[in-house]
Design a protein around this motif. Structure first.
Motif, PDB file in Angstrom:
ATOM      1  N   ARG A  79       0.814  -1.225   0.000  1.00  0.00           N
ATOM      2  CA  ARG A  79       0.000   0.000   0.000  1.00  0.00           C
ATOM      3  C   ARG A  79       0.847   1.275   0.000  1.00  0.00           C
ATOM      4  O   ARG A  79       0.408   2.323   0.463  1.00  0.00           O
ATOM      5  N   TYR A 129     -13.045  -6.218   6.170  1.00  0.00           N
ATOM      6  CA  TYR A 129     -13.005  -6.567   4.754  1.00  0.00           C
ATOM      7  C   TYR A 129     -14.177  -7.486   4.379  1.00  0.00           C
ATOM      8  O   TYR A 129     -14.519  -7.603   3.205  1.00  0.00           O
ATOM      9  N   ASP A 143      -8.625   2.837  -3.301  1.00  0.00           N
ATOM     10  CA  ASP A 143      -8.366   1.621  -4.061  1.00  0.00           C
ATOM     11  C   ASP A 143      -7.439   0.693  -3.286  1.00  0.00           C
ATOM     12  O   ASP A 143      -6.385   1.106  -2.800  1.00  0.00           O
ATOM     13  N   LYS A 144      -7.840  -0.569  -3.148  1.00  0.00           N
ATOM     14  CA  LYS A 144      -7.074  -1.582  -2.413  1.00  0.00           C
ATOM     15  C   LYS A 144      -6.687  -1.062  -1.029  1.00  0.00           C
ATOM     16  O   LYS A 144      -5.504  -0.989  -0.673  1.00  0.00           O
TER      17      LYS A 144
END
Length: 262
Positions: free
Chosen positions: A16, A208, A248-249
């Motif tokens: 990340r 998640y 994003d992610k």
């Protein structure tokens, strides 16, 4: 010397890296404390961070799990890296700024799934870690200090989406809340976030497992920012950067901020 500090469980600093750079560019905290870096120290992509002005770093790392780092625009000197509960994990780093403020960055064990140390060693490790934190603060009362990190406990009823449903869920059980409170009391730590935002539901983590995390909003406030009483009054501007959970992610945690006028 005013400075803004952010704490963020990044859930892999290499994976990340783009999100860390985005936070640095858009929010420009003077100091960024990361947890769960999941990287040896020499593999942390510090050149990219240095290019944005974060020229100082202190860290402890492990391959694939744990890991803590403090990235700073301000000079910071390492003062300790504690191994509470004798786990041999990279879960703490502390540094001192030139103005004498010490910053502790903690990543408390998550504790596994079952809140019973008799059948779940990880839960026992979590409680032992918190006990060692308490004992360390009793032995040497912190002064002019800030404590941040993923403490993996949501202590207040309004730190979780449903207090009654969460009472038997690891991160909000009474025994965990009691242990965290004992560590906080031992250091006379002030919860800066809740001093600034005293009322209402407030979360820094969303699972998640919930693809519709934003509208479901079944969050927990696992990430904390504390200060000792001698400087807590200088803190203001506390906030959770909730929308970063939707990048994003993303990490499943959002960054938590405060500014100190010192």
């Amino acid at each position: 010397m005013p400075f803004t500090l952010a704490t963020w469980n990044i859930n892999s600093v290499r994976l990340r890296e783009p999100l860390v750079l985005r936070l640095m560019e858009e929010e420009t905290p003077d100091i960024l404390c990361l947890q769960e870096c999941k990287s040896p120290v020499d593999k942390i992509p510090r050149e990219a961070f240095e290019a944005l002005g974060y020229t100082h770093m202190i860290a402890r790392g492990q391959k694939g799990y744990n890991g803590v780092a403090i990235l700073s625009k301000l000079p910071i000197a390492e003062v300790s890296a504690l191994d509470h509960a004798g786990l041999g994990h990279a879960r703490h780093i502390a540094g001192q700024l030139e103005n004498g403020v010490t910053i502790h960055n903690f990543y408390v064990p998550a504790g596994g799934d079952k809140p019973d140390r008799e059948i779940n060693d990880k839960f026992g490790q979590k409680l032992d870690y918190l006990t060692d934190m308490r004992d360390a603060f009793h032995a040497e009362r912190p002064e002019k200090a800030i404590l941040v990190g993923d403490l993996n406990i949501a202590p207040r009823e309004d730190d979780v989406w449903d207090h009654k449903k969460m009472l038997k869920v690891v991160s909000h059980t009474p025994v965990e809340v009691e242990h965290l409170g004992a560590a906080q009391d031992a250091g006379k730590w002030v919860d800066v976030t809740r001093a600034d935002i005293p009322e209402g539901q407030l979360y820094s983590w969303w699972s998640y497992r919930s693809p519709d995390w934003d509208s479901a909003d079944k969050g927990r406030r696992l990430d904390h920012l504390w200060a000792t009483p001698d400087i807590a009054g200088a803190a203001h501007g506390s906030r959770v950067l909730r929308h970063a959970r939707g990048w994003d992610k993303p990490s499943d945690h959002a960054p938590v901020f405060a500014t100190f006028d010192l």
